[in-house]
Design a protein around this motif. Structure first.
Motif, PDB file in Angstrom:
ATOM      1  N   VAL A  58       0.821  -1.218   0.000  1.00 30.60           N
ATOM      2  CA  VAL A  58       0.000   0.000   0.000  1.00 30.60           C
ATOM      3  C   VAL A  58       0.853   1.266   0.000  1.00 30.60           C
ATOM      4  N   LEU A  59       1.651   1.440   1.058  1.00 29.25           N
ATOM      5  CA  LEU A  59       2.371   2.695   1.226  1.00 29.25           C
ATOM      6  C   LEU A  59       3.407   2.928   0.138  1.00 29.25           C
ATOM      7  N   ASP A  60       4.272   1.955  -0.078  1.00 28.44           N
ATOM      8  CA  ASP A  60       5.331   2.113  -1.079  1.00 28.44           C
ATOM      9  C   ASP A  60       4.768   2.313  -2.488  1.00 28.44           C
ATOM     10  N   PRO A  61       3.769   1.496  -2.933  1.00 30.37           N
ATOM     11  CA  PRO A  61       3.193   1.744  -4.270  1.00 30.37           C
ATOM     12  C   PRO A  61       2.535   3.119  -4.388  1.00 30.37           C
ATOM     13  N   ALA A  62       1.781   3.531  -3.348  1.00 27.98           N
ATOM     14  CA  ALA A  62       1.104   4.835  -3.399  1.00 27.98           C
ATOM     15  C   ALA A  62       2.121   5.966  -3.468  1.00 27.98           C
ATOM     16  N   GLY A  63       3.170   5.866  -2.653  1.00 30.90           N
ATOM     17  CA  GLY A  63       4.208   6.887  -2.688  1.00 30.90           C
ATOM     18  C   GLY A  63       4.944   6.913  -4.014  1.00 30.90           C
ATOM     19  N   SER A  64       5.220   5.732  -4.573  1.00 27.67           N
ATOM     20  CA  SER A  64       5.928   5.653  -5.857  1.00 27.67           C
ATOM     21  C   SER A  64       5.092   6.252  -6.981  1.00 27.67           C
ATOM     22  N   ILE A  65       3.798   5.990  -6.957  1.00 28.22           N
ATOM     23  CA  ILE A  65       2.918   6.559  -7.989  1.00 28.22           C
ATOM     24  C   ILE A  65       2.932   8.083  -7.917  1.00 28.22           C
TER      25      ILE A  65
ATOM     26  N   MET B  82      -1.184  17.622  -7.678  1.00 27.76           N
ATOM     27  CA  MET B  82      -1.203  18.082  -6.285  1.00 27.76           C
ATOM     28  C   MET B  82      -2.484  17.671  -5.575  1.00 27.76           C
ATOM     29  N   GLY B  83      -3.510  17.307  -6.338  1.00 30.34           N
ATOM     30  CA  GLY B  83      -4.714  16.782  -5.721  1.00 30.34           C
ATOM     31  C   GLY B  83      -4.460  15.455  -5.016  1.00 30.34           C
ATOM     32  N   PHE B  84      -3.421  14.732  -5.457  1.00 32.38           N
ATOM     33  CA  PHE B  84      -3.039  13.466  -4.820  1.00 32.38           C
ATOM     34  C   PHE B  84      -2.024  13.675  -3.700  1.00 32.38           C
ATOM     35  N   ALA B  85      -1.621  14.936  -3.466  1.00 37.73           N
ATOM     36  CA  ALA B  85      -0.573  15.216  -2.484  1.00 37.73           C
ATOM     37  C   ALA B  85      -0.908  14.727  -1.079  1.00 37.73           C
ATOM     38  N   PRO B  86      -2.151  14.875  -0.587  1.00 36.56           N
ATOM     39  CA  PRO B  86      -2.427  14.361   0.767  1.00 36.56           C
ATOM     40  C   PRO B  86      -2.160  12.868   0.900  1.00 36.56           C
ATOM     41  N   ILE B  87      -2.571  12.089  -0.123  1.00 36.14           N
ATOM     42  CA  ILE B  87      -2.326  10.642  -0.103  1.00 36.14           C
ATOM     43  C   ILE B  87      -0.833  10.370  -0.214  1.00 36.14           C
ATOM     44  N   GLY B  88      -0.168  11.113  -1.137  1.00 40.89           N
ATOM     45  CA  GLY B  88       1.268  10.938  -1.324  1.00 40.89           C
ATOM     46  C   GLY B  88       2.043  11.279  -0.067  1.00 40.89           C
TER      47      GLY B  88
ATOM     48  N   ALA C  50       1.504   8.472   2.541  1.00 44.79           N
ATOM     49  CA  ALA C  50       2.216   7.227   2.225  1.00 44.79           C
ATOM     50  C   ALA C  50       3.722   7.391   2.358  1.00 44.79           C
ATOM     51  N   LEU C  51       4.259   8.497   1.842  1.00 46.48           N
ATOM     52  CA  LEU C  51       5.706   8.683   1.833  1.00 46.48           C
ATOM     53  C   LEU C  51       6.274   8.890   3.234  1.00 46.48           C
ATOM     54  N   ILE C  52       5.592   9.705   4.034  1.00 43.77           N
ATOM     55  CA  ILE C  52       6.120   9.967   5.377  1.00 43.77           C
ATOM     56  C   ILE C  52       5.957   8.736   6.271  1.00 43.77           C
TER      57      ILE C  52
END
Length: 417
Positions: A37-44, A191-197, A200-202
């Protein structure tokens, strides 16, 4: 504070809480969550950022340079403006690099020895070779390889040619302008995906690095904030005092409404009407000078953003255990300074510019994941610095033009201009 900022901050705090607590409670569960979940979402999200870097930089530079007009049309005021912005950008970047080298906020192998060992830094390039390599042999190949300095150089040549040709290339200029508008809209989508990104990244970064990363992130943030404050209240104060012949306290008191609004909106363009109003009504800048300098500054002056990029690049290099060579630091200054021309003053562009700077010195873009969660907070502060630099120059140019008799005390053009 707008809705996107609130959402990103919520994502930051939730991601940090997850990354710092779940591994201690249920390590296997976190490993599964991180892998699927986290790594794929951050990578996308990072791929979305990297997707727009080259076209955005190229198109925005072409449009930005072509809008400046031919060298003859730029005139005295234009050359003063551009020279000042480039000089202060170089100063801000140098301050950022120096502060990060002295404070050293990044701990080597923070992400684990395996990650650092997998990263293979590029060989150091001599300074003269760096300067020679700015000119691309094949612009298309330079774009494919993300050779950012070469892309910037080619874009400046295209923009200058369009500026000189003027009405002869109206159709081509319209194409570039509309293409740039499309890219900026894509940035808005990204940037609309920034909250999810950010979440996931942090979460992934802190979960893998543990509590040790918290101290490094805090050191990074304090370094950026310290340099931002120094540049704004020391460098700008000295400039406005000696070159603008204005008391710094008078300047900051008069421009305070715009500074406050910039902190809230995180967009130089969005706060531009209030910036111009404050400069004209509170600082006595003529409409002619304000209408030229401040809109141009919102496009090409990014001192605050440059400080973040410089500190972030050195921080990431330290995390990966890499010493930046003199040529690499020169590339950082050149790339970020030149790329600021034409880069739109909207939220999120700073991260895209950072990805470009990292690529220019061979550092992995994935490392953005370390700082993207806290970047929104810093974005609010650096936007205030960006617009303050525009107002400082507006004061200087206005005083200079009135002294020469190019404009009268009411801001009207005279025969001397």
């Amino acid at each position: 504070m707008n809705k996107l900022t609130i959402k990103i901050l919520i994502g930051l705090f939730l991601g940090a809480a997850l990354g710092l607590t779940m591994p201690a409670v249920y390590q296997e569960g976190f490993d599964w969550l991180n892998q699927y979940v986290l790594d794929p979402a951050g990578s996308i999200f990072l791929r979305l950022i990297m997707m727009v870097v080259v076209p955005l930089v190229f198109l925005s530079l072409v449009v930005g340079v072509s809008d400046l007009g031919s060298p003859k049309q730029l005139g005295r005021m234009g050359m003063k403006t551009i020279a000042f912005f480039l000089a202060t950008s170089a100063i801000s970047l140098t301050l950022g690099i120096a502060a990060a080298l002295v404070i050293q906020p990044g701990t080597p192998n923070l992400l684990g020895e395996g990650v650092a060992e997998e990263y293979q830094p590029p060989e150091a390039v001599p300074v003269m070779d760096t300067l020679v390599n700015i000119i691309p042999e094949n612009p298309i190949q330079a774009m494919a390889n993300m050779e950012m300095l070469q892309i910037i150089a080619f874009a400046i040549f295209v923009g200058l040619a369009m500026a000189v040709l003027g009405d002869k290339v109206t159709t081509v200029k319209s194409f570039f302008t509309q293409a740039n508008d499309i890219m900026m809209k894509i940035v808005t989508f990204v940037m609309g995906f920034a909250p999810i990104g950010a979440f996931a990244l942090i979460a992934s970064a802190l979960g893998e690095a543990g509590w040790g990363a918290v101290g490094d992130l805090l050191a990074y943030m304090l370094t950026v904030v310290g340099v931002l404050f120094f540049h704004m209240f020391v460098v700008y104060s000295l400039i406005v005092w000696f070159l603008g012949r204005m008391n710094p306290l008078t300047f900051f008191k008069g421009f305070a409404p715009a500074i406050t609004m910039a902190f809230s909106l995180s967009s130089s363009n969005a706060v531009l009407p209030l910036s111009m109003k404050s400069a004209q009504e509170n600082l006595g800048v003529s409409k002619q000078v304000s209408g030229f300098v401040q809109p141009l500054g919102a496009t090409i002056n990014m001192d605050g953003t440059g400080i973040m990029q410089a500190v972030a690049t050195v921080f990431i290099a330290q995390v990966y255990g890499q010493d930046l060579s003199l040529s690499a630091m020169l590339v950082i200054v050149l790339t970020a300074t030149l790329a600021s021309i034409g880069t739109a003053g909207v939220p999120g562009v700073g991260m895209i510019m950072l990805a470009m700077v990292l690529a220019s010195v061979g550092l992995p873009a994935e490392a953005i994941g370390l700082i993207i969660g806290v970047d929104r907070i810093l974005d609010m502060m650096r936007t205030s610095v960006n617009i303050t630099g525009d107002a400082v120059l507006a004061v200087i140019v206005d005083r200079s033009e009135k002294k020469r008799g190019a404009i009268d005390e009411n801001g009207n053009a005279t025969e001397a201009s």
